[in-house]
Motif scaffolding. Structure first.
Motif, PDB file in Angstrom:
ATOM      1  N   LEU A 314       0.835  -1.190   0.000  1.00 15.98           N
ATOM      2  CA  LEU A 314       0.000   0.000   0.000  1.00 15.98           C
ATOM      3  C   LEU A 314       0.877   1.249   0.000  1.00 15.98           C
ATOM      4  O   LEU A 314       0.586   2.227  -0.696  1.00 15.98           O
ATOM      5  CB  LEU A 314      -0.917   0.011   1.222  1.00 15.98           C
ATOM      6  N   VAL A 315       1.949   1.222   0.757  1.00 19.06           N
ATOM      7  CA  VAL A 315       2.882   2.344   0.796  1.00 19.06           C
ATOM      8  C   VAL A 315       3.666   2.425  -0.503  1.00 19.06           C
ATOM      9  O   VAL A 315       3.793   3.500  -1.116  1.00 19.06           O
ATOM     10  CB  VAL A 315       3.829   2.214   2.003  1.00 19.06           C
ATOM     11  N   LYS A 316       4.202   1.293  -0.946  1.00 21.89           N
ATOM     12  CA  LYS A 316       4.949   1.303  -2.205  1.00 21.89           C
ATOM     13  C   LYS A 316       4.063   1.774  -3.348  1.00 21.89           C
ATOM     14  O   LYS A 316       4.508   2.524  -4.227  1.00 21.89           O
ATOM     15  CB  LYS A 316       5.498  -0.098  -2.484  1.00 21.89           C
ATOM     16  N   GLY A 317       2.802   1.327  -3.331  1.00 25.77           N
ATOM     17  CA  GLY A 317       1.873   1.750  -4.368  1.00 25.77           C
ATOM     18  C   GLY A 317       1.617   3.246  -4.326  1.00 25.77           C
ATOM     19  O   GLY A 317       1.488   3.899  -5.371  1.00 25.77           O
ATOM     20  N   ALA A 318       1.537   3.816  -3.119  1.00 28.38           N
ATOM     21  CA  ALA A 318       1.320   5.258  -2.992  1.00 28.38           C
ATOM     22  C   ALA A 318       2.480   6.030  -3.607  1.00 28.38           C
ATOM     23  O   ALA A 318       2.280   7.055  -4.287  1.00 28.38           O
ATOM     24  CB  ALA A 318       1.144   5.631  -1.522  1.00 28.38           C
ATOM     25  N   TYR A 319       3.695   5.537  -3.402  1.00 27.89           N
ATOM     26  CA  TYR A 319       4.856   6.211  -3.987  1.00 27.89           C
ATOM     27  C   TYR A 319       4.900   6.006  -5.503  1.00 27.89           C
ATOM     28  O   TYR A 319       5.307   6.921  -6.245  1.00 27.89           O
ATOM     29  CB  TYR A 319       6.137   5.712  -3.330  1.00 27.89           C
ATOM     30  N   VAL A 320       4.506   4.830  -5.972  1.00 28.29           N
ATOM     31  CA  VAL A 320       4.432   4.605  -7.420  1.00 28.29           C
ATOM     32  C   VAL A 320       3.433   5.556  -8.052  1.00 28.29           C
ATOM     33  O   VAL A 320       3.708   6.186  -9.091  1.00 28.29           O
ATOM     34  CB  VAL A 320       4.054   3.136  -7.721  1.00 28.29           C
ATOM     35  N   LEU A 321       2.248   5.683  -7.438  1.00 26.92           N
ATOM     36  CA  LEU A 321       1.226   6.595  -7.952  1.00 26.92           C
ATOM     37  C   LEU A 321       1.731   8.029  -7.955  1.00 26.92           C
ATOM     38  O   LEU A 321       1.490   8.790  -8.910  1.00 26.92           O
ATOM     39  CB  LEU A 321      -0.050   6.492  -7.115  1.00 26.92           C
ATOM     40  N   SER A 322       2.439   8.425  -6.901  1.00 25.99           N
ATOM     41  CA  SER A 322       2.955   9.793  -6.818  1.00 25.99           C
ATOM     42  C   SER A 322       3.989  10.051  -7.903  1.00 25.99           C
ATOM     43  O   SER A 322       3.973  11.119  -8.546  1.00 25.99           O
ATOM     44  CB  SER A 322       3.570  10.035  -5.435  1.00 25.99           C
ATOM     45  N   ALA A 351       6.120   5.387 -19.327  1.00 26.96           N
ATOM     46  CA  ALA A 351       5.433   4.133 -19.668  1.00 26.96           C
ATOM     47  C   ALA A 351       5.694   3.066 -18.615  1.00 26.96           C
ATOM     48  O   ALA A 351       4.786   2.303 -18.239  1.00 26.96           O
ATOM     49  CB  ALA A 351       5.877   3.646 -21.047  1.00 26.96           C
ATOM     50  N   LEU A 352       6.941   3.007 -18.115  1.00 28.88           N
ATOM     51  CA  LEU A 352       7.277   2.010 -17.100  1.00 28.88           C
ATOM     52  C   LEU A 352       6.509   2.269 -15.801  1.00 28.88           C
ATOM     53  O   LEU A 352       5.994   1.341 -15.176  1.00 28.88           O
ATOM     54  CB  LEU A 352       8.781   2.016 -16.836  1.00 28.88           C
ATOM     55  N   PHE A 353       6.418   3.538 -15.405  1.00 27.01           N
ATOM     56  CA  PHE A 353       5.665   3.850 -14.196  1.00 27.01           C
ATOM     57  C   PHE A 353       4.166   3.696 -14.434  1.00 27.01           C
ATOM     58  O   PHE A 353       3.412   3.427 -13.491  1.00 27.01           O
ATOM     59  CB  PHE A 353       5.998   5.260 -13.705  1.00 27.01           C
ATOM     60  N   TYR A 360       1.036  -2.823  -9.683  1.00 22.62           N
ATOM     61  CA  TYR A 360       1.524  -3.031  -8.310  1.00 22.62           C
ATOM     62  C   TYR A 360       0.503  -3.720  -7.415  1.00 22.62           C
ATOM     63  O   TYR A 360       0.857  -4.345  -6.411  1.00 22.62           O
ATOM     64  CB  TYR A 360       1.979  -1.714  -7.681  1.00 22.62           C
ATOM     65  N   THR A 361      -0.779  -3.626  -7.764  1.00 25.81           N
ATOM     66  CA  THR A 361      -1.815  -4.249  -6.936  1.00 25.81           C
ATOM     67  C   THR A 361      -1.645  -5.762  -6.880  1.00 25.81           C
ATOM     68  O   THR A 361      -2.110  -6.394  -5.925  1.00 25.81           O
ATOM     69  CB  THR A 361      -3.215  -3.893  -7.471  1.00 25.81           C
ATOM     70  N   ALA A 362      -0.997  -6.346  -7.876  1.00 26.49           N
ATOM     71  CA  ALA A 362      -0.739  -7.782  -7.823  1.00 26.49           C
ATOM     72  C   ALA A 362       0.105  -8.130  -6.602  1.00 26.49           C
ATOM     73  O   ALA A 362      -0.118  -9.164  -5.947  1.00 26.49           O
ATOM     74  CB  ALA A 362      -0.035  -8.242  -9.106  1.00 26.49           C
ATOM     75  N   PHE A 363       1.064  -7.274  -6.273  1.00 25.05           N
ATOM     76  CA  PHE A 363       1.921  -7.518  -5.112  1.00 25.05           C
ATOM     77  C   PHE A 363       1.185  -7.190  -3.814  1.00 25.05           C
ATOM     78  O   PHE A 363       1.408  -7.848  -2.788  1.00 25.05           O
ATOM     79  CB  PHE A 363       3.200  -6.693  -5.239  1.00 25.05           C
ATOM     80  N   LEU A 364       0.308  -6.188  -3.861  1.00 26.78           N
ATOM     81  CA  LEU A 364      -0.519  -5.886  -2.694  1.00 26.78           C
ATOM     82  C   LEU A 364      -1.453  -7.048  -2.389  1.00 26.78           C
ATOM     83  O   LEU A 364      -1.544  -7.500  -1.237  1.00 26.78           O
ATOM     84  CB  LEU A 364      -1.332  -4.613  -2.947  1.00 26.78           C
TER      85      LEU A 364
END
Length: 510
Positions: A314-322, A351-353, A360-364
């Motif tokens: 959830l945290v990693k995803g927040a940083y990815v989204l940012s 494109a990569l981001f 990333y939700t797959a890992f969440l």
């Protein structure tokens, strides 16, 4: 460090609920939720029927998935090894509830934070026993210190035939059961019968999808009936499936914009430089709104960044989204300035981001140890394929209002994504997983989520594929047909994600 646990002696338990009441009184637990409770099951048939009791609670896992997934360190390990919680840090994301294989956590309706059994740590710290241990009339609940070799309860565990719940989850639980019926510890082996028993009424929150045997008969493997239990409502629902779609559109349209650059259309200012990042920004805003709106403590959403647990996706995803939002903003500024060369530089990282945003939700979901359906290794490629579909669909819809370059490339991308999803879905449905996976798939394809699943097949795969093939085959000039295919694909994606999210939570854990 001391490691504390419990030995629950089902041979001695009389099902009096004294532990449940003492726990509620000690912690002021509201009605409708429990930190600990007693489950009843019945085996055999009259006159040779038996009732069995098992105390259900947090298992104080050595490898606690609730701690790993908690984004704000609201769940932590105390010095005595107990998994405790801190209300002030909790944002009410409910991820811990899906991570726990034991159905031990709940949202307190008065505090809107996640809570569970914490071993009465406030009592332990002053030398007292947990309240449930004190009130148990048959001493069926015993505290064990696993780091004390002379502990008499530890010796009982060492020499007796004891069991733990869901050992296949490898969480190393520190709650052991002596004399418990295995069907009581495995809720997939029991069923609640709709036969009028007051404490075992079948409700939507108690749904139990039957497992089918090789002949298609239901209730395969059921060996007992549940006479008294407790339930939790579905933790994640349509807001989560909605956010899966919105971020797929955001990531997908920027991936398609990068593809346009590869195809030599970097000079198309509107279709490549300006409109895609605007769409991505809108979808990211919707994604954030859905994420925050699904929190039980939405005003604390910034704790994701200020009290971050970097083990949580959830945290990693927040940083990815940012990071993706920042790149999309830079893309928009460069596009507005018609800085073609600079756009080409940031195309690949964006494109990569974008792919990371979609995937990333797959890992969440992978951190949700209690939901076996979500552990599939096919989830990441499925989310990436959905991003391609979403990006191509967005471009196909935009083509109605503006000219986009290489529309046939967009159509091929849409068709390719649909074919990929159809293939991956077929592979997933054919694979043999755990009993939990079988029950979840049964719920998705034949049970409560059947309509969502079938709608996803029709609107998300069949209709878009047919319309796109028609458009490619007859080489039409109007973008309407493929735009309809894109709208259908996005709607079908939402239905499919809803069936997947709900079915994953349909299997009982306690």
């Amino acid at each position: 460090m001391t490691r504390l646990g419990f030995l629950l002696d089902s041979d001695s338990c009389i099902g009096c609920h004294a532990c449940t009441i003492a726990c509620k009184s000690e912690h002021d637990v509201p009605l409708g939720v429990n930190r600990t409770w007693v489950k009843y099951i019945e085996t055999g048939k009259f006159p040779d029927a038996s009732r069995h009791f098992s105390v259900m609670r947090c298992n104080q896992c050595e490898d606690a998935p609730c701690m790993t997934i908690c984004p704000t360190n609201a769940l932590f390990r105390a010095d005595n090894g107990v998994v405790d919680f801190q209300d002030d840090n909790c944002i009410g994301c409910k991820s811990c509830m899906n991570a726990c294989p034991y159905d031990a956590l709940f949202i307190n309706p008065e505090t809107n934070t996640a809570q569970k059994c914490n071993f009465c740590n406030h009592r332990i710290e002053v030398g007292l026993e947990p309240s449930c241990v004190v009130v148990c009339p048959t001493e069926a609940i015993k505290v064990v210190d696993f780091d004390n070799p002379s502990d008499p309860v530890a010796k009982i565990i060492g020499r007796e035939d004891v069991a733990v719940r869901s050992p296949e989850q490898n969480t190393k639980p520190k709650v052991f059961y002596k004399g418990a019926n295995q069907a009581s510890l495995d809720p997939t082996r029991t069923k609640i019968n709709a036969d009028g028993m007051i404490w075992a009424d079948t409700t939507p929150d108690h749904r139990q999808t039957p497992v089918l045997d090789h002949k298609g008969h239901g209730d395969a493997g059921i060996v007992a009936r549940t006479a008294y239990t407790t339930s939790h409502k579905t933790t994640w629902d349509m807001m989560v499936s909605g956010y899966l779609v919105t971020k797929a559109i955001a990531g997908g349209i920027m991936m398609m914009a990068a593809l346009m650059m590869v195809l030599g259309h970097a000079d198309k200012q509107a279709a490549v430089g300006i409109v895609p990042p605007i769409v991505a920004g809108i979808m990211l805003a919707l994604t954030g709104g859905l994420l925050v709106g699904d929190l039980k403590q939405p005003k604390r959403f910034y704790y994701l960044l200020t009290k971050s647990n970097f083990d949580s996706w959830l945290v990693k995803g927040a940083y990815v989204l940012s990071a993706f939002a920042a790149l999309s903003a830079v893309w928009f500024l460069l596009g507005a300035a018609d800085a073609t060369s600079a756009l080409q530089v940031i195309a690949i990282p964006t494109a990569l981001f974008g792919a990371a945003t979609a995937g990333y939700t797959a890992f969440l979901f992978g951190q949700c140890e209690g939901r076996d359906l979500w552990q599939t290794p096919l989830l990441l490629p499925m989310l990436l394929a959905r991003a391609v579909i979403a990006g191509a669909s967005a471009y196909a819809i935009l083509d109605v209002a503006m000219d986009i370059p290489s529309p046939r490339a967009v159509w091929w991308a849409l068709l390719g994504g649909v074919i990929a999803i159809a293939f991956l879905s077929w592979v997933e449905l054919q694979s043999k997983g755990s009993r939990h996976v079988e029950m979840a798939i049964a719920d998705m394809t034949k049970g409560a989520q059947k309509q969502f699943f079938q709608g996803g097949l029709v609107f998300g795969m069949l209709l878009p594929a047919v319309l796109t093939i028609i458009a490619l085959a007859i080489d039409i000039d109007t973008p309407i047909i493929v735009a309809v295919a894109g709208l259908s694909a996005l709607f079908g994606m939402f239905l499919s994600e809803t069936s997947f999210v709900r079915a994953g939570q349909s299997v009982p854990l306690s």
